[in-house]
Motif scaffolding. Structure first.
Motif, mmCIF file in Angstrom:
data_model
loop_
_atom_site.group_PDB
_atom_site.id
_atom_site.type_symbol
_atom_site.label_atom_id
_atom_site.label_comp_id
_atom_site.label_asym_id
_atom_site.label_seq_id
_atom_site.Cartn_x
_atom_site.Cartn_y
_atom_site.Cartn_z
ATOM 1 N N CYS A 51 0.844 -1.199 0.000
ATOM 2 C CA CYS A 51 0.000 0.000 0.000
ATOM 3 C C CYS A 51 0.878 1.248 0.000
ATOM 4 C CB CYS A 51 -0.940 0.003 1.200
ATOM 5 S SG CYS A 51 -2.139 -1.339 1.188
ATOM 6 N N PRO A 52 1.458 1.602 -1.149
ATOM 7 C CA PRO A 52 2.344 2.774 -1.210
ATOM 8 C C PRO A 52 1.576 4.078 -1.329
ATOM 9 C CG PRO A 52 2.228 1.737 -3.354
ATOM 10 C CD PRO A 52 1.404 0.880 -2.417
ATOM 11 N N SER A 53 2.180 5.136 -0.808
ATOM 12 C CA SER A 53 1.629 6.476 -0.992
ATOM 13 C C SER A 53 2.279 7.194 -2.173
ATOM 14 C CB SER A 53 1.866 7.324 0.268
ATOM 15 O OG SER A 53 1.211 6.778 1.385
ATOM 16 N N LEU A 54 3.498 6.819 -2.496
ATOM 17 C CA LEU A 54 4.287 7.522 -3.509
ATOM 18 C C LEU A 54 3.897 7.022 -4.889
ATOM 19 C CD1 LEU A 54 6.598 9.636 -3.074
ATOM 20 C CD2 LEU A 54 8.177 7.826 -3.736
ATOM 21 N N VAL A 55 3.063 7.781 -5.596
ATOM 22 C CA VAL A 55 2.606 7.413 -6.930
ATOM 23 C C VAL A 55 2.751 8.622 -7.842
ATOM 24 C CG1 VAL A 55 1.065 5.576 -6.197
ATOM 25 C CG2 VAL A 55 0.213 7.903 -6.266
ATOM 26 N N GLY A 56 2.425 8.434 -9.111
ATOM 27 C CA GLY A 56 2.836 9.385 -10.130
ATOM 28 C C GLY A 56 2.212 10.755 -10.130
ATOM 29 N N SER A 351 -7.019 -2.068 -12.366
ATOM 30 C CA SER A 351 -6.076 -1.557 -11.369
ATOM 31 C C SER A 351 -4.943 -2.556 -11.165
ATOM 32 C CB SER A 351 -6.787 -1.317 -10.035
ATOM 33 O OG SER A 351 -5.835 -0.989 -9.036
ATOM 34 N N SER A 352 -3.709 -2.101 -11.378
ATOM 35 C CA SER A 352 -2.551 -2.964 -11.146
ATOM 36 C C SER A 352 -2.073 -2.873 -9.702
ATOM 37 C CB SER A 352 -1.410 -2.576 -12.090
ATOM 38 O OG SER A 352 -1.075 -1.212 -11.950
ATOM 39 N N PHE A 353 -2.598 -1.919 -8.941
ATOM 40 C CA PHE A 353 -2.304 -1.775 -7.516
ATOM 41 C C PHE A 353 -3.619 -1.870 -6.745
ATOM 42 C CE2 PHE A 353 1.297 0.232 -9.571
ATOM 43 C CZ PHE A 353 2.383 -0.193 -8.818
ATOM 44 N N GLY A 354 -4.346 -2.950 -7.000
ATOM 45 C CA GLY A 354 -5.700 -3.062 -6.476
ATOM 46 C C GLY A 354 -5.786 -3.010 -4.972
ATOM 47 N N ILE A 355 -4.814 -3.594 -4.267
ATOM 48 C CA ILE A 355 -4.877 -3.575 -2.801
ATOM 49 C C ILE A 355 -4.753 -2.142 -2.311
ATOM 50 C CG2 ILE A 355 -3.935 -4.537 -0.687
ATOM 51 C CD1 ILE A 355 -5.110 -6.553 -2.806
#
Length: 808
Positions: A51-56, A351-355
């Motif tokens: 569950c990252p916060s750092l996205v584009g 979604s590739s980051f579904g979680i």
């Protein structure tokens, strides 16, 4: 099984259950979720749970944030264990570009509300002493990140949703979905048929199969993804704290603890494998909890680099290898919103980051479905951002590219040579031969800037080698005459006896009363939020010509067609491919075009904001005296088949007038100096017209139209937020949107877009701030790549505020 439901969700992974939970939380309990196997049995169950916060970008960060605030509380809310590990994360930086992006993301963190610190190698080493830091210059430490058990999260939200009154039916395969004459959907399952007001495709890796049931396909590619779990690591066993998740662009992996073992996930840069490639990338509809054979040889080079970065994993051995499918959309963000052309059919997939995204996607899609709008800008997630050009080859190429990018720093304006040339202007080869550097918008190739001698852009967050070339294009438009291919404009014809009445009902501005008149008009939701912006030309009493942004072509067509009421005699046609557009603008534009036409182009004969059908070089042209750059000029709309000849004749005559090509980069600079708002940045579903500062286009005295009452009520209450326009002191970087706005130490707002104004030689931007900060005497700073830059509020366009040049 019940025979009716207001909403049916197809798919019981974290995306479907996340939506179910948030619909229930919002008070909508007449919802049925149908899962063909057990919950999570598609791709959710085998996910690593990051569950990252750092996205584009800013809006995607807003999608991620709700998960990191909800998941730590889910067990207490529902009684279901989720195994939340709030260990934080550290992404490593190796270059100045990486560090610039960290500083950009720090500003997004300030706005969104997640904790982030940019730390040096010594501090990284103090947090993770066993990490090798060769080549590392910094780290982005996001303290609110974590990981959790994907099944636990899904079952917890499912329990919470059913406790609030929704229904889940497991082990029930959907076999068909059919529209009914009443506008509802008939969902046919193995256990019976359900009549639904709305259907949501939340089928994860099966989403394309569900879409095909209703006659469409989706730009999603399912890709095999490995992660492996090591044996016990003595250092982890001896530690009382958990290592943050490490994300390393050198190895292109994520690494973390899995209890007292290690976990390594690989995003390989080559030799990618499409899941179920023998079946066209589609799983068998009877498949559940499916994994693929491991292929460590394929990911060996990445694993080797991972061991170099975290040597304590080298001797731990491999306990388990997981190789499962994950879906990737063609551009990265999920498909979240209405399906084009299918009323009341929604998407929550791709979604590739579904979680990480399941909770946020559920929250904001629930708002959109129930209230007509979301509180965040949904433009980048709207499924209607794609069109028919997204064939199998496009899906696979773009999906593979997206898979390769998670640990590549996203640089502004960077282009990649995959799935290109899907939609071409008739001028493409001509402009390419003159040095055009292209960007892709909704499949279209559009010139950004024009190079000399094959120069390539050196992508950067700071002013680069393109800066002076764009300046030359802007000054050519200011001092002489410029020409721009804008054929990608979305173009629609609205005809019929009720055309004018229809347009006045759905747009906030009043249609022109005389033939040839042009107005700028906005489609609103019932809540008064901005849905679209279009230039509308009245060609006749029953014939109107509409222009909108290239990226919103299919969305706008969908909104228009679904706005037609029963009994209205209106015909709407998408003619985007039928006509091209050439913009000819600058003080010499009239002299140049007058040499090619017998029609008078003086202001008395052809005033500003008027259209005429004329001939240019004996070629029939629909000419509109309007442009987006703030100079004397015309948009010329010939048939697409005539574009080449028209361009050649104008270019031939243009030499003596100093004619120059210009691209989108120059157009953005020129529009910023004129304080022209951009759709998708200043004009979004987050804002109403008064908040966006465009009340002059709101005709509140006009008879009832969509969004009128909500807007009048807002004006009566008073505005809380406003879009403001500002300049900044000298800087070597430009506002791009998503940067924080500060008053003292308080983050009070966010920028929406910006750029360098080359005619005025200053940095410019727009921002979204509390209404109190829209007063002329207001002062604030903009956070720009780690610096605080003082902003000067502007009450009018910086360039030609009286529009003398436009009206010349």
């Amino acid at each position: 099984m019940q025979s009716h439901a207001r909403i049916v969700i197809v798919g019981g992974g974290i995306m479907g259950v996340g939506l179910l939970y948030h619909l229930a939380e919002a008070g909508e309990t007449d919802v049925l979720l149908i899962e063909k196997g057990e919950l999570t049995s598609g791709s959710t169950w085998h996910a690593a749970g990051q569950c990252p916060s750092l996205v584009g970008n800013y809006n995607l960060a807003k999608i991620h944030h709700p998960g990191n605030t909800l998941y730590p509380r889910l067990e207490a809310l529902t009684g279901q264990a989720v195994s939340w590990h709030g260990c934080g994360g550290i992404r490593l930086a190796r270059t100045r570009d990486d560090l610039d992006w960290f500083n950009y993301m720090q500003g997004i963190a300030d706005n969104v509300g997640f904790r982030m610190q940019i730390i040096g190698p010594d501090e990284i080493r103090s947090i993770v002493p066993y990490l090798e830091l060769d080549g590392v210059v910094a780290g982005a430490w996001t303290l609110d990140d974590g990981h959790a058990d994907p099944a636990g999260l899904t079952f917890a939200m499912a329990k919470g949703a059913t406790n609030m009154g929704t229904t889940i039916v497991r082990h029930n395969r959907v076999v068909d979905i059919n529209p009914t004459p009443s506008g509802e959907w008939e969902v046919v399952t193995e256990k019976g048929t359900v009549l639904a007001e709305m259907v949501v495709n939340a089928a994860g890796v099966f989403a394309r199969k569900v879409a095909q049931m209703v006659g469409m396909d989706l730009p999603i590619c399912n890709i095999e993804h490995h992660y492996l779990v090591t044996g016990t690591v003595p250092e982890f066993q001896a530690s009382d704290s958990e290592m943050p998740v490490i994300r390393d662009p050198y190895a292109h992996v994520y690494m973390r603890q899995e209890q007292k073992s290690g976990l390594i996930g690989v995003y390989e840069k080559s030799d990618l494998v499409e899941a179920w490639s023998a079946r066209g990338g589609l799983p068998d509809w009877t498949s559940d909890s499916e994994l693929f054979p491991e292929d460590l040889e394929r990911i060996y080079a990445h694993l080797e680099r991972a061991m170099q970065r975290l040597p304590l994993l080298e001797n731990a051995g491999i306990k388990r290898v997981v190789n499962g499918a994950i879906p990737h959309s063609a551009d990265g963000p999920p498909l979240l919103g209405p399906a084009g052309g299918l009323p009341n059919f929604w998407m929550a997939c791709g979604s590739s980051f579904g979680i990480a995204q399941g909770a946020g996607c559920g929250k904001y899609l629930a708002q959109w479905m129930l209230e007509g709008d979301s509180e965040i800008n949904m433009t980048a997630f709207d499924p209607r951002r794609f069109g028919p050009y997204t064939n199998e080859a496009y899906m696979k190429a773009k999906g593979f590219l997206d898979y390769q990018l998670p640990y590549t720093t996203p640089l502004p304006s960077e282009e990649f040579p995959v799935a290109r040339n899907c939609r071409l202007s008739p001028l493409h080869e001509r402009l390419e031969s003159q040095g055009a550097a292209f960007t892709q918008t909704n499949g279209w190739e559009r010139p950004k800037w024009f190079a000399i001698d094959g120069e390539q852009e050196q992508y950067s967050f700071r002013h680069n080698n393109v800066f002076n070339r764009v300046r030359e294009e802007c000054l050519a438009v200011r001092d002489r005459v410029g020409i721009q291919d804008m054929s990608a404009f979305a173009k629609f014809e609205v005809t019929g006896p009720d055309a004018e009445r229809f347009l006045n009902r759905v747009f906030a501005n009043r249609m022109a009363q005389r033939d040839g008149g042009i107005v700028l008009a906005h489609l609103l939701s019932a809540q008064g939020r901005i849905q679209a912006e279009m230039t509308i030309t009245r060609l006749a009493e029953d014939h109107f010509y509409l222009l909108s942004a290239a990226f919103s072509e299919f969305r706008d067509m969908d909104i228009l067609t679904q706005s037609v009421q029963a009994g209205e005699h209106v015909h709407i046609r998408n003619i985007t491919d039928d006509r091209g557009v050439l913009v000819v603008a600058g003080p010499q534009s009239r002299n140049l075009l007058q040499e090619l036409t017998d029609s008078s182009l003086d202001s008395d004969s052809f005033p500003w904001l008027n259209a005429r059908d004329i001939e240019i070089a004996n070629i029939p042209v629909r000419a509109l005296r309007v442009n987006y750059v703030g100079e004397l000029g015309w948009e010329l709309h010939p048939l697409s088949s005539d574009m080449g000849a028209l361009y050649d004749r104008i270019a031939d005559k243009g030499h003596k007038h100093g004619l120059s090509n210009y691209g989108l980069n120059a157009m953005n600079s020129l529009r910023m100096e004129k304080a022209y708002h951009g759709f998708g940045s200043e004009l979004t579903n987050e804002l109403t017209m008064p908040e966006a500062g465009i009340s002059r286009f709101f005709q509140g005295r006009k008879s009832d139209f969509v969004g009128k009452q909500a807007t009048l009520e807002l004006l009566e209450r008073g505005l809380e937020w406003r879009i403001v326009y500002f300049s900044m002191t000298q800087t070597d970087s430009d506002v791009r949107g998503g940067e924080p706005v500060f008053s003292g130490s308080d983050c009070i707002g966010v920028t929406t877009s910006g750029g360098w104004g080359h005619r005025c030689d200053t940095a410019l931007g727009f921002a979204y701030v509390p209404a109190a900060y829209a007063a002329p005497e207001s002062r604030f700073d903009v956070g720009l790549l780690g610096d605080r830059i003082e902003a000067q509020l502007l009450s009018e366009p910086l360039y030609d505020p009286e529009n003398n040049r436009l009206r010349a």
